[in-house]
Scaffold this active site. Structure first.
Site, PDB file in Angstrom:
ATOM      1  N   ARG A   7      -6.166   8.383 -11.047  1.00 54.19           N
ATOM      2  CA  ARG A   7      -7.036   9.048  -9.489  1.00 54.19           C
ATOM      3  C   ARG A   7      -5.779   9.439  -8.185  1.00 54.19           C
ATOM      4  O   ARG A   7      -4.875   8.637  -8.160  1.00 54.19           O
ATOM      5  CB  ARG A   7      -7.882   7.647  -8.856  1.00 54.19           C
ATOM      6  CG  ARG A   7      -8.786   7.454  -7.888  1.00 54.19           C
ATOM      7  CD  ARG A   7      -7.241   7.506  -6.204  1.00 54.19           C
ATOM      8  NE  ARG A   7      -8.515   7.757  -5.175  1.00 54.19           N
ATOM      9  CZ  ARG A   7      -7.609   7.484  -4.014  1.00 54.19           C
ATOM     10  NH1 ARG A   7      -6.571   7.037  -3.949  1.00 54.19           N
ATOM     11  NH2 ARG A   7      -8.287   7.745  -2.802  1.00 54.19           N
TER      12      ARG A   7
ATOM     13  N   SER B   3       1.292  -1.314  -0.195  1.00 54.97           N
ATOM     14  CA  SER B   3       0.327  -0.476   0.101  1.00 54.97           C
ATOM     15  C   SER B   3       0.683   1.144   0.313  1.00 54.97           C
ATOM     16  O   SER B   3       0.486   2.255  -0.296  1.00 54.97           O
ATOM     17  CB  SER B   3      -1.181   0.356   1.518  1.00 54.97           C
ATOM     18  OG  SER B   3       0.025  -0.106   2.029  1.00 54.97           O
TER      19      SER B   3
ATOM     20  N   THR C 190      -1.407   3.834   3.218  1.00 52.78           N
ATOM     21  CA  THR C 190      -0.821   5.156   3.744  1.00 52.78           C
ATOM     22  C   THR C 190      -0.126   4.775   4.592  1.00 52.78           C
ATOM     23  O   THR C 190      -0.832   4.188   6.040  1.00 52.78           O
ATOM     24  CB  THR C 190      -1.960   6.281   3.769  1.00 52.78           C
ATOM     25  OG1 THR C 190      -2.839   6.154   2.234  1.00 52.78           O
ATOM     26  CG2 THR C 190      -1.281   7.482   3.999  1.00 52.78           C
TER      27      THR C 190
ATOM     28  N   THR D 247      -5.869   8.463   7.150  1.00 52.80           N
ATOM     29  CA  THR D 247      -5.294   7.134   6.148  1.00 52.80           C
ATOM     30  C   THR D 247      -6.867   6.451   5.581  1.00 52.80           C
ATOM     31  O   THR D 247      -7.931   6.902   6.726  1.00 52.80           O
ATOM     32  CB  THR D 247      -4.956   5.770   7.438  1.00 52.80           C
ATOM     33  OG1 THR D 247      -4.070   4.667   6.288  1.00 52.80           O
ATOM     34  CG2 THR D 247      -5.340   5.352   8.445  1.00 52.80           C
ATOM     35  N   GLY D 248      -7.517   5.986   4.647  1.00 49.88           N
ATOM     36  CA  GLY D 248      -8.195   5.224   4.469  1.00 49.88           C
ATOM     37  C   GLY D 248      -8.290   6.038   3.336  1.00 49.88           C
ATOM     38  O   GLY D 248      -7.377   6.149   2.256  1.00 49.88           O
TER      39      GLY D 248
ATOM     40  N   THR E  20       1.763   7.136  -0.113  1.00 50.97           N
ATOM     41  CA  THR E  20       1.021   5.614  -0.763  1.00 50.97           C
ATOM     42  C   THR E  20       1.335   5.462  -1.646  1.00 50.97           C
ATOM     43  O   THR E  20       1.270   6.116  -2.499  1.00 50.97           O
ATOM     44  CB  THR E  20      -0.600   5.989   0.318  1.00 50.97           C
ATOM     45  OG1 THR E  20      -1.095   5.370  -0.213  1.00 50.97           O
ATOM     46  CG2 THR E  20      -1.381   7.471  -0.749  1.00 50.97           C
TER      47      THR E  20
HETATM   48  N1  GLY Z   1      -6.007   7.295   2.028  1.00 49.30           N
HETATM   49  C1  GLY Z   1      -4.499   7.407   0.769  1.00 49.30           C
HETATM   50  C2  GLY Z   1      -5.786   7.180  -0.491  1.00 49.30           C
HETATM   51  O1  GLY Z   1      -7.454   7.439  -0.389  1.00 49.30           O
HETATM   52  O2  GLY Z   1      -4.930   7.211  -1.671  1.00 49.30           O
END
Ligand code: GLY
Length: 339
Positions: A228, A80, A200, A251-252, A218
């Site tokens: 994206r 990740s 992340t 994060t998330g 990340t």
């Molecule tokens: N939190 C990392 C992402 O959504 O890419």
């Protein structure tokens, strides 16, 4: 719904996570002594230790968070962040990162391909350009001009996972895969379309001089649409540092963090007197209030204030964060959550 139930549940679930030297969480969070560093997820423990090597010698928080963030970026078991990150749905590993210092200087890169340490490119953007954010081909060009080697970041293992996912090509974010997929091989990743999707490392440090800095890096959402970009390289969303008040990171699922300018919100709530944990809790509550369906995805915030008080909050159970100061360099706590 948004009451202490989640906190109590998280605290109980988290007791199993606490190893030697672990601290306990409560509504007001945890206090560390200066210097200290905190970061998201289990893989924050070795990252903190790299940052600690800088901080414990009296080094600057900025240098510490860069050194720390480079650890998961180079960890081939981490799918990740950085090299070996899961690619987008077309098979390209594209990386996002940001960094911010005690003076409000900041730099970021987004959708950067072929460079193994985006956090260091983000720092170069901050220090060597008049800009804050470089993206895509321009970010790659800049990185190469700065001497960063161009490399293939898609490992055989990540390619195998991507090829397994492509068999039915579902696009379903999955919470907490930072922990669930760490160190697993493609054969252990579960059903096609159901495997890891995120995330992340966000890292915040308070140095011996009392200065704050933060870093966030990340590979973003696995199997994302090409191009994206999540919250991590967006200053104020994935990371924010205000040396008068504190610092926050997230994060998330970054889309929900961007919609709520999450890390800036956490810092502003601390400015208004909330503890780091109360501020993180309120920021998560805002996400859920605006979009109740977000209960099915994961977002976690982590924050520290100038006094070394630390707090975190997440939508769902499973978020963890790592703490490090002179007393202990291997603490890992469960993030309290609403669900
Ligand atoms: N939190 C990392 C992402 O959504 O890419």
């Amino acid at each position: 719904m948004l009451n202490r139930r989640g906190l109590i549940g998280a605290s109980m679930a988290g007791s199993a996570l606490l190893g030697a030297g672990a601290a306990s969480a409560d509504e007001t969070g945890t206090r560390l002594s200066k210097p200290c560093v905190i970061s998201t997820w289990d893989f924050g423990v070795p990252a903190n230790q790299a940052a600690w090597a800088v901080l414990s010698k009296g080094g600057r928080a900025l240098d510490a968070v860069e050194a720390g963030a480079r650890i998961p970026e180079q960890d081939l078991k981490n799918h990740s962040v950085g090299r070996a990150g899961y690619p987008d749905r077309d098979g390209h590993v594209s990386l996002d990162a940001s960094i911010m210092d005690e003076r409000g200087n900041c730099g970021a890169v987004a959708a950067l391909e072929h460079i193994a340490h985006p956090i260091s490119v983000a720092r170069a953007v901050m220090e060597k350009t008049p800009h804050v954010l470089l993206v895509g081909a321009g970010a790659l060009q800049f990185a190469q001009e700065q001497g960063f080697p161009r490399e293939e970041l898609l490992t055989p293992e990540s390619r195998a996972a991507w090829e397994a996912w492509r068999k039915d090509a579902k696009y379903q974010p999955k919470a907490n895969s930072e922990v669930g997929d760490y160190g697993k091989t493609s054969g252990q990743l579960g059903a096609p379309g159901g495997k890891g999707n995120h995330d992340t490392i966000g890292m915040l440090a308070l140095d011996a001089q009392g200065d704050l800095a933060g870093a966030c890096t990340t590979s973003g959402m696995a199997w994302k649409l090409r191009g994206r970009v999540g919250d991590s390289p967006i200053i104020g969303a994935g990371l924010y540092v205000d040396n008068e008040v504190g610092a926050a990171t997230s994060t998330g699922v970054g889309e929900e963090v961007i919609r709520n300018v999450g890390s800036f919100l956490v810092v502003e709530l601390m400015r208004q007197g909330r503890s780091p944990q109360e501020a993180c809790k309120e920021a998560v509550a805002r996400i859920l209030k605006k979009k109740p369906a977000a209960k099915d995805i994961q977002v976690g915030f982590l924050a520290i204030n100038k006094q070394g008080e630390v707090g975190a909050w997440a939508i769902q159970k499973g978020f963890t964060y790592a703490l490090c100061d002179a007393a202990s360099q291997d603490r890992l706590l469960p993030g309290p959550s609403f669900y």
